[in-house]
Design a protein around this motif. Structure first.
Motif, PDB file in Angstrom:
ATOM      1  N   PRO A 118       0.821  -1.217   0.000  1.00  0.00           N
ATOM      2  CA  PRO A 118       0.000   0.000   0.000  1.00  0.00           C
ATOM      3  C   PRO A 118       0.849   1.260   0.000  1.00  0.00           C
ATOM      4  O   PRO A 118       1.993   1.260   0.461  1.00  0.00           O
ATOM      5  N   GLU A 119       0.272   2.310  -0.487  1.00  0.00           N
ATOM      6  CA  GLU A 119       0.922   3.621  -0.550  1.00  0.00           C
ATOM      7  C   GLU A 119       0.726   4.347   0.777  1.00  0.00           C
ATOM      8  O   GLU A 119      -0.375   4.373   1.325  1.00  0.00           O
ATOM      9  N   ILE A 120       1.787   4.955   1.280  1.00  0.00           N
ATOM     10  CA  ILE A 120       1.681   5.886   2.406  1.00  0.00           C
ATOM     11  C   ILE A 120       1.602   7.284   1.807  1.00  0.00           C
ATOM     12  O   ILE A 120       2.540   7.747   1.153  1.00  0.00           O
ATOM     13  N   LEU A 121       0.479   7.943   2.016  1.00  0.00           N
ATOM     14  CA  LEU A 121       0.191   9.242   1.402  1.00  0.00           C
ATOM     15  C   LEU A 121       0.205  10.321   2.475  1.00  0.00           C
ATOM     16  O   LEU A 121      -0.606  10.293   3.404  1.00  0.00           O
ATOM     17  N   ALA A 122       1.120  11.262   2.355  1.00  0.00           N
ATOM     18  CA  ALA A 122       1.354  12.255   3.407  1.00  0.00           C
ATOM     19  C   ALA A 122       0.912  13.650   2.967  1.00  0.00           C
ATOM     20  O   ALA A 122       0.961  13.982   1.792  1.00  0.00           O
ATOM     21  N   PRO A 123       0.533  14.482   3.927  1.00  0.00           N
ATOM     22  CA  PRO A 123       0.147  15.860   3.607  1.00  0.00           C
ATOM     23  C   PRO A 123       1.360  16.749   3.440  1.00  0.00           C
ATOM     24  O   PRO A 123       2.386  16.567   4.107  1.00  0.00           O
ATOM     25  N   ALA A 124       1.255  17.722   2.558  1.00  0.00           N
ATOM     26  CA  ALA A 124       2.344  18.686   2.366  1.00  0.00           C
ATOM     27  C   ALA A 124       1.731  20.067   2.157  1.00  0.00           C
ATOM     28  O   ALA A 124       1.451  20.479   1.034  1.00  0.00           O
ATOM     29  N   GLY A 125       1.531  20.773   3.263  1.00  0.00           N
ATOM     30  CA  GLY A 125       1.015  22.132   3.167  1.00  0.00           C
ATOM     31  C   GLY A 125       2.090  23.159   2.907  1.00  0.00           C
ATOM     32  O   GLY A 125       1.804  24.328   2.661  1.00  0.00           O
ATOM     33  N   SER A 126       3.354  22.717   2.947  1.00  0.00           N
ATOM     34  CA  SER A 126       4.498  23.604   2.705  1.00  0.00           C
ATOM     35  C   SER A 126       5.627  22.770   2.122  1.00  0.00           C
ATOM     36  O   SER A 126       5.600  21.534   2.156  1.00  0.00           O
ATOM     37  N   CYS A 154      11.148  10.857   5.200  1.00  0.00           N
ATOM     38  CA  CYS A 154      10.744   9.852   6.192  1.00  0.00           C
ATOM     39  C   CYS A 154      10.104   8.616   5.557  1.00  0.00           C
ATOM     40  O   CYS A 154       9.730   7.690   6.274  1.00  0.00           O
ATOM     41  N   GLY A 155       9.957   8.613   4.222  1.00  0.00           N
ATOM     42  CA  GLY A 155       9.535   7.380   3.575  1.00  0.00           C
ATOM     43  C   GLY A 155       8.152   7.356   2.981  1.00  0.00           C
ATOM     44  O   GLY A 155       7.642   6.276   2.662  1.00  0.00           O
ATOM     45  N   ALA A 156       7.492   8.504   2.792  1.00  0.00           N
ATOM     46  CA  ALA A 156       6.180   8.510   2.136  1.00  0.00           C
ATOM     47  C   ALA A 156       6.312   8.056   0.691  1.00  0.00           C
ATOM     48  O   ALA A 156       7.334   8.305   0.040  1.00  0.00           O
ATOM     49  N   ASP A 157       5.300   7.393   0.191  1.00  0.00           N
ATOM     50  CA  ASP A 157       5.276   6.972  -1.211  1.00  0.00           C
ATOM     51  C   ASP A 157       4.642   8.032  -2.104  1.00  0.00           C
ATOM     52  O   ASP A 157       4.870   8.047  -3.315  1.00  0.00           O
ATOM     53  N   ALA A 158       3.836   8.896  -1.512  1.00  0.00           N
ATOM     54  CA  ALA A 158       3.171   9.964  -2.258  1.00  0.00           C
ATOM     55  C   ALA A 158       2.834  11.071  -1.285  1.00  0.00           C
ATOM     56  O   ALA A 158       2.730  10.849  -0.068  1.00  0.00           O
ATOM     57  N   VAL A 159       2.684  12.273  -1.804  1.00  0.00           N
ATOM     58  CA  VAL A 159       2.227  13.403  -0.997  1.00  0.00           C
ATOM     59  C   VAL A 159       1.052  14.050  -1.705  1.00  0.00           C
ATOM     60  O   VAL A 159       0.905  13.952  -2.919  1.00  0.00           O
ATOM     61  N   TYR A 160       0.209  14.700  -0.918  1.00  0.00           N
ATOM     62  CA  TYR A 160      -0.852  15.497  -1.524  1.00  0.00           C
ATOM     63  C   TYR A 160      -0.709  16.938  -1.059  1.00  0.00           C
ATOM     64  O   TYR A 160      -0.340  17.217   0.074  1.00  0.00           O
ATOM     65  N   LEU A 161      -0.940  17.836  -1.992  1.00  0.00           N
ATOM     66  CA  LEU A 161      -0.734  19.257  -1.753  1.00  0.00           C
ATOM     67  C   LEU A 161      -1.728  20.042  -2.601  1.00  0.00           C
ATOM     68  O   LEU A 161      -2.489  19.470  -3.381  1.00  0.00           O
ATOM     69  N   GLY A 162      -1.715  21.352  -2.449  1.00  0.00           N
ATOM     70  CA  GLY A 162      -2.636  22.180  -3.204  1.00  0.00           C
ATOM     71  C   GLY A 162      -1.952  23.362  -3.841  1.00  0.00           C
ATOM     72  O   GLY A 162      -0.901  23.810  -3.372  1.00  0.00           O
ATOM     73  N   GLN A 163      -2.549  23.856  -4.920  1.00  0.00           N
ATOM     74  CA  GLN A 163      -2.140  25.153  -5.456  1.00  0.00           C
ATOM     75  C   GLN A 163      -2.788  26.246  -4.616  1.00  0.00           C
ATOM     76  O   GLN A 163      -3.531  25.975  -3.661  1.00  0.00           O
ATOM     77  N   LYS A 164      -2.524  27.465  -4.983  1.00  0.00           N
ATOM     78  CA  LYS A 164      -3.060  28.591  -4.219  1.00  0.00           C
ATOM     79  C   LYS A 164      -4.579  28.680  -4.328  1.00  0.00           C
ATOM     80  O   LYS A 164      -5.243  29.213  -3.444  1.00  0.00           O
ATOM     81  N   ASN A 165      -5.146  28.154  -5.426  1.00  0.00           N
ATOM     82  CA  ASN A 165      -6.591  28.212  -5.640  1.00  0.00           C
ATOM     83  C   ASN A 165      -7.192  26.812  -5.645  1.00  0.00           C
ATOM     84  O   ASN A 165      -6.518  25.831  -5.934  1.00  0.00           O
ATOM     85  N   PHE A 166      -8.483  26.728  -5.330  1.00  0.00           N
ATOM     86  CA  PHE A 166      -9.298  25.510  -5.481  1.00  0.00           C
ATOM     87  C   PHE A 166      -8.788  24.355  -4.629  1.00  0.00           C
ATOM     88  O   PHE A 166      -8.888  23.201  -5.013  1.00  0.00           O
ATOM     89  N   SER A 167      -8.244  24.655  -3.473  1.00  0.00           N
ATOM     90  CA  SER A 167      -7.746  23.626  -2.572  1.00  0.00           C
ATOM     91  C   SER A 167      -8.522  23.692  -1.264  1.00  0.00           C
ATOM     92  O   SER A 167      -8.723  24.774  -0.713  1.00  0.00           O
ATOM     93  N   ALA A 168      -8.954  22.529  -0.773  1.00  0.00           N
ATOM     94  CA  ALA A 168      -9.791  22.490   0.425  1.00  0.00           C
ATOM     95  C   ALA A 168      -9.029  22.764   1.718  1.00  0.00           C
ATOM     96  O   ALA A 168      -9.552  22.545   2.798  1.00  0.00           O
ATOM     97  N   ARG A 169      -7.794  23.215   1.608  1.00  0.00           N
ATOM     98  CA  ARG A 169      -7.062  23.757   2.757  1.00  0.00           C
ATOM     99  C   ARG A 169      -6.444  25.074   2.318  1.00  0.00           C
ATOM    100  O   ARG A 169      -5.245  25.222   2.188  1.00  0.00           O
ATOM    101  N   ALA A 170      -7.320  26.053   2.102  1.00  0.00           N
ATOM    102  CA  ALA A 170      -6.873  27.330   1.549  1.00  0.00           C
ATOM    103  C   ALA A 170      -5.950  28.077   2.501  1.00  0.00           C
ATOM    104  O   ALA A 170      -5.195  28.955   2.081  1.00  0.00           O
TER     105      ALA A 170
END
Length: 690
Positions: free
Chosen positions: A4-12, A22-38
């Protein structure tokens, strides 16, 4: 079994580095617009390119959150956002809005679509609707039990992603309107002000006030259950926290990696860096109750300080994570060569011509010593072979140059090519066909007894819960062509119970189903019913309405977060309506705060929660008790603004506690354009949301 994939948050960018190192397989992040963590720092175009290049170099994927609802006036900006994602080399887009999904399919059809948890996918039928919309992965609702996750996994070939650590929203994601109604800061736009984390007490007529933070849940943690989820076939383990600091990301990723490896994760460090009165696995275990509630205490805050420095050490520098094999050749009168492979990509480079050694010639051990120094790269040496002519050697600088050139070439070979972007116009949309007569009235009721007999003819649609239709079908026989069934908003494990009931109602002449969740759509299709889209599908733009029509929806209620001005600009090939009256549900919750504090017997469906200002908000469970709804303290009223609503094809009246007499009075008020009686709200129809 697939890892399985370990998916980590990246707000910065710092959090991105922590995740990768630290070994994440994927990260999720947002652009400046249209991101649910504005309110996280997010990434501009150049920053996004740098983030993707850095992550890909270490074999880590980038999933971009494009998971807010979008209004029609923002579609060109959305197109730019998709273009930027393609150019940066993003690997997938996480999407809530059906219109955004349609835009991605039009402009970047090769880019995978992941159905955001904001879509409230909680059942096999919901996953089926996501599949029909073109998604390749569903991010399941956080409120599911072990058995419910397994049921979705068995039902679909789509990839399944589940949250395994981080904050619990009180409300089902995508179904919270509290922050929007209170201050225009919508969770569906990434602007949630978290009013639920403020003090609220629970109450009922016999116990007016108990508890202190009854809308705040502890953070979830399923870290120790990851092997179980992996065996179940879950594809991706998601860590919540794009607003969190890099140390949190490092601790969470490290804990997940250790748990998957069969080692003991350091939950104490994880709890210290961030928690709300500890962790809970209550949803997963199917044990909902008071113990799953918690809030951020002073001791939770102070616990973080001693561990931050230690956790920062987890991600101080890049660590090699890509195994490579090397083949080295050094022959007389020919340039030395090095072939390097990661198992998928292979590169070969040439260097100096070797010379005769004056004393100690090169051998395999010497070559391995020089060529295996891969520090500062993502690679580590996992296999080495050499063919070295007798009596030959090269200077150390030549070996080093050969190694650097090979590593750079492998970097280039491994770089993910950007997804192609189709530079074209938006798909053509139909012109609105306005009704020449006044808008129809749709009435949504909890009970048949609420419908005034003399007023039944005023409603072109009468929406009733399935049990009410089953019990009163004979009484309503003359109204059959106008009836529509209403399912519980969330079905969880009860789809198998309701599908045959829908089919029977269809056979008995009830032709329509009111759909307020993606799961309803798949069930209605299977039952052969006409589909009517409800306001909590969050349809806010013309592209989303076109997708709704493609799914078979014959008429749709626009989102309650849409301004009237934006509604007027909508284009659709199906009739459009809006909620014009009713107590709007601010939250849809699986863990009822009144039940947790007082129990169902004391509540008697008359419970409420009270805020710090003394305002009480009714809490009512759905008719099957699968979920509860926290309603606004005052109803939506537009009776004196009816002329501004005449552009709609129909009006939706939602009646919850009203008597038949109150329903009749409401219809009289709207018919006369009279002012509302008592306290009321205009909702978001004029002020809108950020």
């Amino acid at each position: 079994m697939k890892k399985p994939e370990i998916l980590a948050p990246a707000g910065s960018y710092e959090a991105l580095e922590a995740a990768v190192r630290c070994g994440a397989d994927a990260v999720y992040l947002g652009q400046k617009n249209f991101s649910a963590r504005a309110n996280s720092r997010n990434f501009g175009p150049e920053e996004l390119r740098e983030a993707a290049d850095y992550a890909h170099r270490f074999g880590v994927k980038i999933h971009q959150a494009l998971n807010t609802v979008v209004f029609g006036r923002e579609l060109e900006g959305l197109k730019d956002c998709i273009r930027t994602a393609c150019e940066a080399g993003v690997d997938a887009l996480i999407v809530q809005d059906w219109g955004v999904a349609a835009a991605v399919k039009a402009f970047a059809p090769s880019l995978p679509l992941h159905a955001s948890t904001q879509m409230a996918i909680h059942s096999p039928a919901g996953a089926e609707t996501a599949r029909r919309l073109g998604f390749s992965r569903v991010v399941l609702a956080r409120e599911l039990s072990r058995e419910e996750i397994a049921a979705v996994r068995r039902s679909t070939d789509l990839e399944i992603e589940t949250f395994v650590h981080g904050a619990h929203c009180m409300c089902m994601s995508g179904q919270c309107y509290m922050s929007a109604m209170f201050g225009g800061k919508s969770g569906n736009r990434g602007q949630c002000a978290q009013p639920c984390r403020l003090p609220f007490a629970a109450g009922c007529p016999s116990v007016p006030k108990t508890g202190e933070y009854v809308l705040s849940l502890k953070d979830m943690s399923l870290v120790e259950r990851l092997p179980e989820l992996a065996a179940m076939g879950v594809d991706s383990f998601k860590i919540e926290g794009r607003m969190k600091r890099p140390e949190y990301v490092a601790a969470a990723v490290t804990a997940c990696r250790k748990a998957l490896a069969g080692e003991t994760p350091d939950l104490d460090a994880l709890r210290a860096v961030f928690s709300r009165s500890g962790f809970t696995s209550a949803y997963y275990d199917g044990q909902l109750g008071r113990e799953m509630f918690g809030f951020r205490r002073k001791e939770d805050v102070t616990a973080a300080a001693p561990v931050l420095k230690e956790l920062a050490g987890l991600y101080r520098k890049d660590a090699p994570r890509i195994p490579v094999e090397m083949r080295f050749a050094m022959r007389e009168e020919a340039p030395a060569s090095l072939t390097m492979t990661d198992g998928e990509h292979t590169v070969s480079v040439s260097g100096e011509i070797p010379r005769r050694a004056a004393s100690a010639p090169a051998d395999e051990a010497l070559a391995r010593k020089f060529l295996g120094k891969l520090g500062g790269t993502p690679y580590f040496l996992d296999g080495f072979s050499a063919e070295i002519g007798e009596g030959l050697t090269m200077p150390a600088a030549a070996f080093n140059a050969l190694r650097r050139e090979a590593a750079d070439a492998l970097d280039r070979a491994r770089k993910t090519p950007p997804a192609p972007f189709r530079e074209q116009d938006f798909p053509p949309l139909p012109e609105r066909q306005f009704s020449p007569s006044s808008p129809e009235k749709w009435g949504k009721f909890q009970r048949v007894s609420q419908i005034p007999p003399q007023s039944r003819g005023e409603f072109s649609r009468i929406l009733l819960p399935v049990p009410e239709l089953e019990a009163h079908l004979e009484e309503l026989s003359s109204e059959k062509e106008r009836l529509a069934a209403v399912l519980p908003r969330f079905l969880f494990d009860s789809e198998g119970e309701f599908l045959p009931r829908l089919k029977k109602l269809r056979e008995q002449g009830v032709a329509a189903l009111f759909c307020d969740n993606a799961a309803h759509i798949a069930l209605g299709r299977e039952a052969g019913m006409e589909l009517l889209g409800g306001p909590f599908l969050n349809l806010t733009n013309s592209l989303a309405l076109a997708e709704a029509e493609t799914l078979g929806i014959a008429a749709a209620v626009v989102s309650v977060e849409e301004k009237l001005d934006d509604m007027r600009a909508l284009r659709a090939g199906i009739p459009l309506g809006a909620a014009v009256y009713g107590s709007l549900p601010l939250m849809a919750v699986r863990s009822c705060p009144v039940k947790a504090q007082l129990g169902c017997a004391k509540c008697g469906r008359k419970g409420f929660v009270t805020d710090r200002k003394g305002i009480s908000f009714p809490v009512r469970c759905d008719y099957d008790k699968s979920a509860s709804f926290l309603y606004n303290a005052v109803p939506l009223e537009m009776s004196d603004r009816v002329r501004e609503l005449e552009f709609l094809d129909f009006w939706l009246f939602s009646f919850t506690e009203e008597t038949a007499q109150e329903v009749r009075e409401t219809l009289r008020r709207y018919g006369a354009g009279a002012k509302p009686s008592g306290s009321y709200t205009r909702g978001l129809y004029y002020r809108g949301i950020d």
